[in-house]
Design a protein around this motif. Sequence first.
Motif, PDB file in Angstrom:
ATOM      1  N   LEU A  13       0.830  -1.213   0.000  1.00  0.00           N
ATOM      2  CA  LEU A  13       0.000   0.000   0.000  1.00  0.00           C
ATOM      3  C   LEU A  13       0.856   1.251   0.000  1.00  0.00           C
ATOM      4  O   LEU A  13       0.523   2.242  -0.640  1.00  0.00           O
ATOM      5  CB  LEU A  13      -0.912   0.027   1.229  1.00  0.00           C
ATOM      6  N   ALA A  26      -2.090 -14.541 -11.952  1.00  0.00           N
ATOM      7  CA  ALA A  26      -3.017 -14.461 -13.085  1.00  0.00           C
ATOM      8  C   ALA A  26      -2.494 -15.264 -14.271  1.00  0.00           C
ATOM      9  O   ALA A  26      -3.235 -16.000 -14.922  1.00  0.00           O
ATOM     10  CB  ALA A  26      -3.233 -12.994 -13.482  1.00  0.00           C
ATOM     11  N   VAL A  36      -9.061 -14.290 -13.423  1.00  0.00           N
ATOM     12  CA  VAL A  36      -9.007 -13.351 -12.298  1.00  0.00           C
ATOM     13  C   VAL A  36      -9.884 -12.161 -12.670  1.00  0.00           C
ATOM     14  O   VAL A  36      -9.614 -11.474 -13.644  1.00  0.00           O
ATOM     15  CB  VAL A  36      -7.561 -12.886 -12.043  1.00  0.00           C
ATOM     16  N   VAL A  37     -10.957 -11.943 -11.932  1.00  0.00           N
ATOM     17  CA  VAL A  37     -11.872 -10.870 -12.296  1.00  0.00           C
ATOM     18  C   VAL A  37     -11.658  -9.597 -11.485  1.00  0.00           C
ATOM     19  O   VAL A  37     -12.144  -8.530 -11.857  1.00  0.00           O
ATOM     20  CB  VAL A  37     -13.351 -11.298 -12.203  1.00  0.00           C
ATOM     21  N   ARG A  38     -10.950  -9.702 -10.378  1.00  0.00           N
ATOM     22  CA  ARG A  38     -10.662  -8.497  -9.619  1.00  0.00           C
ATOM     23  C   ARG A  38      -9.465  -8.746  -8.704  1.00  0.00           C
ATOM     24  O   ARG A  38      -9.246  -9.873  -8.269  1.00  0.00           O
ATOM     25  CB  ARG A  38     -11.864  -8.077  -8.772  1.00  0.00           C
ATOM     26  N   ARG A  39      -8.706  -7.690  -8.474  1.00  0.00           N
ATOM     27  CA  ARG A  39      -7.603  -7.754  -7.529  1.00  0.00           C
ATOM     28  C   ARG A  39      -7.767  -6.643  -6.531  1.00  0.00           C
ATOM     29  O   ARG A  39      -8.246  -5.569  -6.878  1.00  0.00           O
ATOM     30  CB  ARG A  39      -6.276  -7.502  -8.261  1.00  0.00           C
ATOM     31  N   ALA A  40      -7.338  -6.885  -5.300  1.00  0.00           N
ATOM     32  CA  ALA A  40      -7.328  -5.803  -4.317  1.00  0.00           C
ATOM     33  C   ALA A  40      -6.085  -5.923  -3.457  1.00  0.00           C
ATOM     34  O   ALA A  40      -5.487  -6.999  -3.366  1.00  0.00           O
ATOM     35  CB  ALA A  40      -8.581  -5.857  -3.439  1.00  0.00           C
ATOM     36  N   THR A  41      -5.686  -4.819  -2.877  1.00  0.00           N
ATOM     37  CA  THR A  41      -4.580  -4.812  -1.926  1.00  0.00           C
ATOM     38  C   THR A  41      -5.057  -4.112  -0.670  1.00  0.00           C
ATOM     39  O   THR A  41      -5.622  -3.022  -0.753  1.00  0.00           O
ATOM     40  CB  THR A  41      -3.375  -4.050  -2.504  1.00  0.00           C
ATOM     41  N   VAL A  42      -4.864  -4.757   0.481  1.00  0.00           N
ATOM     42  CA  VAL A  42      -5.244  -4.142   1.748  1.00  0.00           C
ATOM     43  C   VAL A  42      -4.066  -4.219   2.708  1.00  0.00           C
ATOM     44  O   VAL A  42      -3.103  -4.948   2.464  1.00  0.00           O
ATOM     45  CB  VAL A  42      -6.482  -4.832   2.379  1.00  0.00           C
ATOM     46  N   SER A  43      -4.169  -3.479   3.808  1.00  0.00           N
ATOM     47  CA  SER A  43      -3.086  -3.470   4.801  1.00  0.00           C
ATOM     48  C   SER A  43      -3.137  -4.731   5.650  1.00  0.00           C
ATOM     49  O   SER A  43      -4.005  -5.583   5.475  1.00  0.00           O
ATOM     50  CB  SER A  43      -3.212  -2.237   5.684  1.00  0.00           C
TER      51      SER A  43
ATOM     52  N   LEU B  13      -5.115  -7.423 -15.128  1.00  0.00           N
ATOM     53  CA  LEU B  13      -5.763  -8.601 -14.543  1.00  0.00           C
ATOM     54  C   LEU B  13      -5.173  -9.885 -15.086  1.00  0.00           C
ATOM     55  O   LEU B  13      -5.033 -10.876 -14.384  1.00  0.00           O
ATOM     56  CB  LEU B  13      -7.259  -8.574 -14.832  1.00  0.00           C
ATOM     57  N   ARG B  35      -2.988   8.926   2.730  1.00  0.00           N
ATOM     58  CA  ARG B  35      -2.734   7.514   2.974  1.00  0.00           C
ATOM     59  C   ARG B  35      -3.606   6.690   2.046  1.00  0.00           C
ATOM     60  O   ARG B  35      -4.824   6.851   2.007  1.00  0.00           O
ATOM     61  CB  ARG B  35      -3.153   7.229   4.410  1.00  0.00           C
ATOM     62  N   VAL B  36      -2.959   5.793   1.301  1.00  0.00           N
ATOM     63  CA  VAL B  36      -3.710   4.877   0.441  1.00  0.00           C
ATOM     64  C   VAL B  36      -4.146   3.715   1.315  1.00  0.00           C
ATOM     65  O   VAL B  36      -3.314   3.001   1.853  1.00  0.00           O
ATOM     66  CB  VAL B  36      -2.830   4.374  -0.719  1.00  0.00           C
ATOM     67  N   VAL B  37      -5.455   3.542   1.493  1.00  0.00           N
ATOM     68  CA  VAL B  37      -5.915   2.496   2.403  1.00  0.00           C
ATOM     69  C   VAL B  37      -6.357   1.235   1.678  1.00  0.00           C
ATOM     70  O   VAL B  37      -6.510   0.177   2.288  1.00  0.00           O
ATOM     71  CB  VAL B  37      -7.064   2.987   3.324  1.00  0.00           C
ATOM     72  N   ARG B  38      -6.566   1.329   0.362  1.00  0.00           N
ATOM     73  CA  ARG B  38      -6.903   0.128  -0.380  1.00  0.00           C
ATOM     74  C   ARG B  38      -6.621   0.351  -1.856  1.00  0.00           C
ATOM     75  O   ARG B  38      -6.694   1.482  -2.356  1.00  0.00           O
ATOM     76  CB  ARG B  38      -8.379  -0.241  -0.188  1.00  0.00           C
ATOM     77  N   ARG B  39      -6.261  -0.718  -2.528  1.00  0.00           N
ATOM     78  CA  ARG B  39      -6.071  -0.677  -3.967  1.00  0.00           C
ATOM     79  C   ARG B  39      -6.897  -1.779  -4.592  1.00  0.00           C
ATOM     80  O   ARG B  39      -7.066  -2.836  -3.997  1.00  0.00           O
ATOM     81  CB  ARG B  39      -4.610  -0.969  -4.318  1.00  0.00           C
ATOM     82  N   ALA B  40      -7.395  -1.522  -5.799  1.00  0.00           N
ATOM     83  CA  ALA B  40      -8.079  -2.593  -6.513  1.00  0.00           C
ATOM     84  C   ALA B  40      -7.723  -2.498  -7.982  1.00  0.00           C
ATOM     85  O   ALA B  40      -7.304  -1.440  -8.473  1.00  0.00           O
ATOM     86  CB  ALA B  40      -9.592  -2.480  -6.329  1.00  0.00           C
ATOM     87  N   THR B  41      -7.867  -3.611  -8.668  1.00  0.00           N
ATOM     88  CA  THR B  41      -7.684  -3.639 -10.115  1.00  0.00           C
ATOM     89  C   THR B  41      -8.902  -4.309 -10.725  1.00  0.00           C
ATOM     90  O   THR B  41      -9.305  -5.383 -10.275  1.00  0.00           O
ATOM     91  CB  THR B  41      -6.427  -4.448 -10.493  1.00  0.00           C
ATOM     92  N   VAL B  42      -9.511  -3.645 -11.701  1.00  0.00           N
ATOM     93  CA  VAL B  42     -10.670  -4.234 -12.387  1.00  0.00           C
ATOM     94  C   VAL B  42     -10.432  -4.184 -13.896  1.00  0.00           C
ATOM     95  O   VAL B  42      -9.528  -3.504 -14.367  1.00  0.00           O
ATOM     96  CB  VAL B  42     -11.987  -3.496 -12.037  1.00  0.00           C
ATOM     97  N   ALA B  48     -17.904  -3.090 -13.984  1.00  0.00           N
ATOM     98  CA  ALA B  48     -16.900  -3.391 -12.956  1.00  0.00           C
ATOM     99  C   ALA B  48     -16.251  -2.110 -12.447  1.00  0.00           C
ATOM    100  O   ALA B  48     -16.008  -1.954 -11.247  1.00  0.00           O
ATOM    101  CB  ALA B  48     -15.835  -4.339 -13.523  1.00  0.00           C
ATOM    102  N   GLY B  51     -18.779  -0.179 -10.262  1.00  0.00           N
ATOM    103  CA  GLY B  51     -18.955  -0.876  -8.987  1.00  0.00           C
ATOM    104  C   GLY B  51     -17.797  -0.605  -8.035  1.00  0.00           C
ATOM    105  O   GLY B  51     -17.999  -0.241  -6.875  1.00  0.00           O
ATOM    106  N   ALA B  52     -16.584  -0.756  -8.541  1.00  0.00           N
ATOM    107  CA  ALA B  52     -15.410  -0.594  -7.680  1.00  0.00           C
ATOM    108  C   ALA B  52     -15.274   0.853  -7.212  1.00  0.00           C
ATOM    109  O   ALA B  52     -14.951   1.115  -6.049  1.00  0.00           O
ATOM    110  CB  ALA B  52     -14.149  -1.053  -8.412  1.00  0.00           C
ATOM    111  N   GLU B  55     -17.966   1.641  -4.488  1.00  0.00           N
ATOM    112  CA  GLU B  55     -17.613   1.090  -3.168  1.00  0.00           C
ATOM    113  C   GLU B  55     -16.501   1.902  -2.505  1.00  0.00           C
ATOM    114  O   GLU B  55     -16.546   2.184  -1.308  1.00  0.00           O
ATOM    115  CB  GLU B  55     -17.106  -0.355  -3.305  1.00  0.00           C
ATOM    116  N   ARG B  59     -16.345   4.257   1.035  1.00  0.00           N
ATOM    117  CA  ARG B  59     -15.418   4.074   2.154  1.00  0.00           C
ATOM    118  C   ARG B  59     -14.612   5.342   2.466  1.00  0.00           C
ATOM    119  O   ARG B  59     -14.437   5.711   3.606  1.00  0.00           O
ATOM    120  CB  ARG B  59     -14.446   2.921   1.865  1.00  0.00           C
TER     121      ARG B  59
END
Lengths: 418, 418
Positions: A13, A26, A36-43, B13, B35-42, B48, B51-52, B55, B59
């Motif tokens: 992050l 992938a 793989v339809v979605r990826r996420a990164t969290v702490s 992806l 601060r980056v608290v989450r990352r996603a890849t669609v 998609a 939606g991402a 959400e 947050r």
Amino acid sequence: MQLEIITIGEELLLGFTIDTNAAHLARALAPLGVRVVRRATVSDDAGAIAGAVSEALDRTGAVITTGGLGPTSDDATKPAIAGLFGRALLLDDAILRGIEDRFRQFGYRGQMPPGNRQQALIPEGAEVLLNAHGTAPGIWLEDDRGRWVAMLPGVPREMRGMLRDELLPRIEARTAERPTVVLSRTLRTTGIGESALAERLGDLSREVDGLPLAYLPGWEGADLRLTVSDQTAATATRMLDDASAKLRQVVGEHIYGEGDDDLAAVVLERCRRRGLTIAVAESCTGGLLGVRLTDIAGSSDVFVGGVVAYADMSKTELAGVPAALISQHGAVSDEVARALAHGIRQRLGAAIGVGITGIAGPGGATAEKPVGLVWTSVAAGDTERSFSRTYLGDRREVRQRAVQGALEAIRRMVVALD
Amino acid sequence: MQLEIITIGEELLLGFTIDTNAAHLARALAPLGVRVVRRATVSDDAGAIAGAVSEALDRTGAVITTGGLGPTSDDATKPAIAGLFGRALLLDDAILRGIEDRFRQFGYRGQMPPGNRQQALIPEGAEVLLNAHGTAPGIWLEDDRGRWVAMLPGVPREMRGMLRDELLPRIEARTAERPTVVLSRTLRTTGIGESALAERLGDLSREVDGLPLAYLPGWEGADLRLTVSDQTAATATRMLDDASAKLRQVVGEHIYGEGDDDLAAVVLERCRRRGLTIAVAESCTGGLLGVRLTDIAGSSDVFVGGVVAYADMSKTELAGVPAALISQHGAVSDEVARALAHGIRQRLGAAIGVGITGIAGPGGATAEKPVGLVWTSVAAGDTERSFSRTYLGDRREVRQRAVQGALEAIRRMVVALD
């Protein structure tokens, strides 16, 4: 099968670590027909992990996580996901003994750090994924509705080994009854631009037999990628064979390989087959052509050696370029590139001599000689080819492109000998 | 301020492209206290994406997207997010003219492809983020509750330019009243292992003045990173100054730099100050030491040149190593490393000569000489230092570590001259 990937870690992050695990996963999953339809990164926060995994399970029912299985208190993956599944964490004696053995094996004296004991805690009812390259075991956790999470370590070497040995076989067993796949094939070209390729391809420039064609330009050249979806593996392979044969017919000599083929490896193999040796004299590329060739194990039967003739005097001293030639034409010139190629070839008695001289930038340009201008010469037998290009990009990219251009010139010369 | 990053693209992806944008964004935002608290890849699918983004807005109220702004039909970011905000897409004449100008400027004759017209469509009420490096403008879209999405292009060069010139100033203006930051400082060490570092650090090995200390090992060496959170920029900087001074006191000579400092650049700078020149003779590293030094612009006033003495005869021919020495001691030996260093130094009249010879693997090992064994010699004035190490890792890593070891040996020798 569709699934989601969640990579876990504050390092990711914060941007201190580039996430290569998600891309590797992938690519490894695609041949099994897993998308793989979605990826996420969290702490490393348990709440964030549980939230992201829960959402992903609701969407696809299948999740792979990487990271957060280590021995430190940051490592919250296992408790977070066990909690989500309503499972307790139990100490697994066999795994604990394995971790202790590993510590002894690496010559660790004294007490094992308490954090490593934590690695032997396994969620109730979970399957253990063995780790051949580290202490943290992976976990396969499944609920009674068949929804599953596979937890892999974050260290790429450990993750890759466990994926190959433990996880892919499990996923393959599940997808056996749903045998459609997504397969790609990449043809690698160099020395021709993306738009020139598209022009040459004409009707085939967007798709071939219904398979979409993607252009992936980079310093190595432009790759052409065909993709087929929702077919059985056998049909997909046949369709890719047919479509790539059509592309090869049109693009012809510009294609030097497929997939991950490296142009340096292609050049070495072609030379090896004909018993040809290579010697190089580089100026602006600073040794990069030598590095590309010697990156390949076993290159020593083709690559004899070379010189990095950076200062003008070293061109004279190391490759026998007459000082008068340099002062008359300038170090970056057709004449000096030829003299470098001939000089090093003669000095090392190689079949092929290569000379490179240019301006990598950002400084050093003149009105007639812009940044990126590179003269390259390849000499073999009675044949000699010398050319100039003005390569685009920053210093590093100019150097990479110049070396790729030189390798391509060697390849074409050797092909012409066939 | 907290925000989320969403990177968009099928390429990401599928794992064909490694996502470097997200890490770059996180590092660029941290000094502003963001601060980056989450990352996603669609994927490039409008549903998609919407939606991402939706959400993530729920947050944190703040989202940066990269990708999907290009001219092809895959590029769905703008319509998806405009739809989410209930905004129409309107043609912006000024942007359209700018794109047309850019096409003409690059010598494009004839009609501009229709897809590029699409790039001039801007959501109602949005602000345009200018793109100095490409045709796709970025977008800043904000709703009446102050929630915002910034859309950046996916091409790293375009994304980075737009981030620096257009987006960071906007975000900075918003965070001015909330001035706490997360700041890190990295001290770079080499030639000492992670565990030896920890032992040396003793009480400071986990934290320094309350700041957590992270160990980041790699082929360049082990980096030590201090992080401070939730302080004003001035306090954070002072705390990092104090803590890193303590680390420096203990780790001392093993620290060669901070942050992104490159050891080759450090060596060049030290030599430049003393007017010292360098010549190199490499065997197993195949030119990589030359490449590391010449990667740095302006290296020509220190680096004279070198030889890649790969085959044994080239060691003799190019660096004057007596053939008898090679047959007596073997090519990988203390004696040959010294002869390479002395030979190249004398031939090019340099102040410092470096010789490297070893076994990069996977082949070539003997009972006495394992894969990874490398002899390195540095000669300067009357001083000479020669040493062997057995480097771990695959062929590429052994070569990288050997070059880093040679650079460190040069640095220490020059430091000793001070």
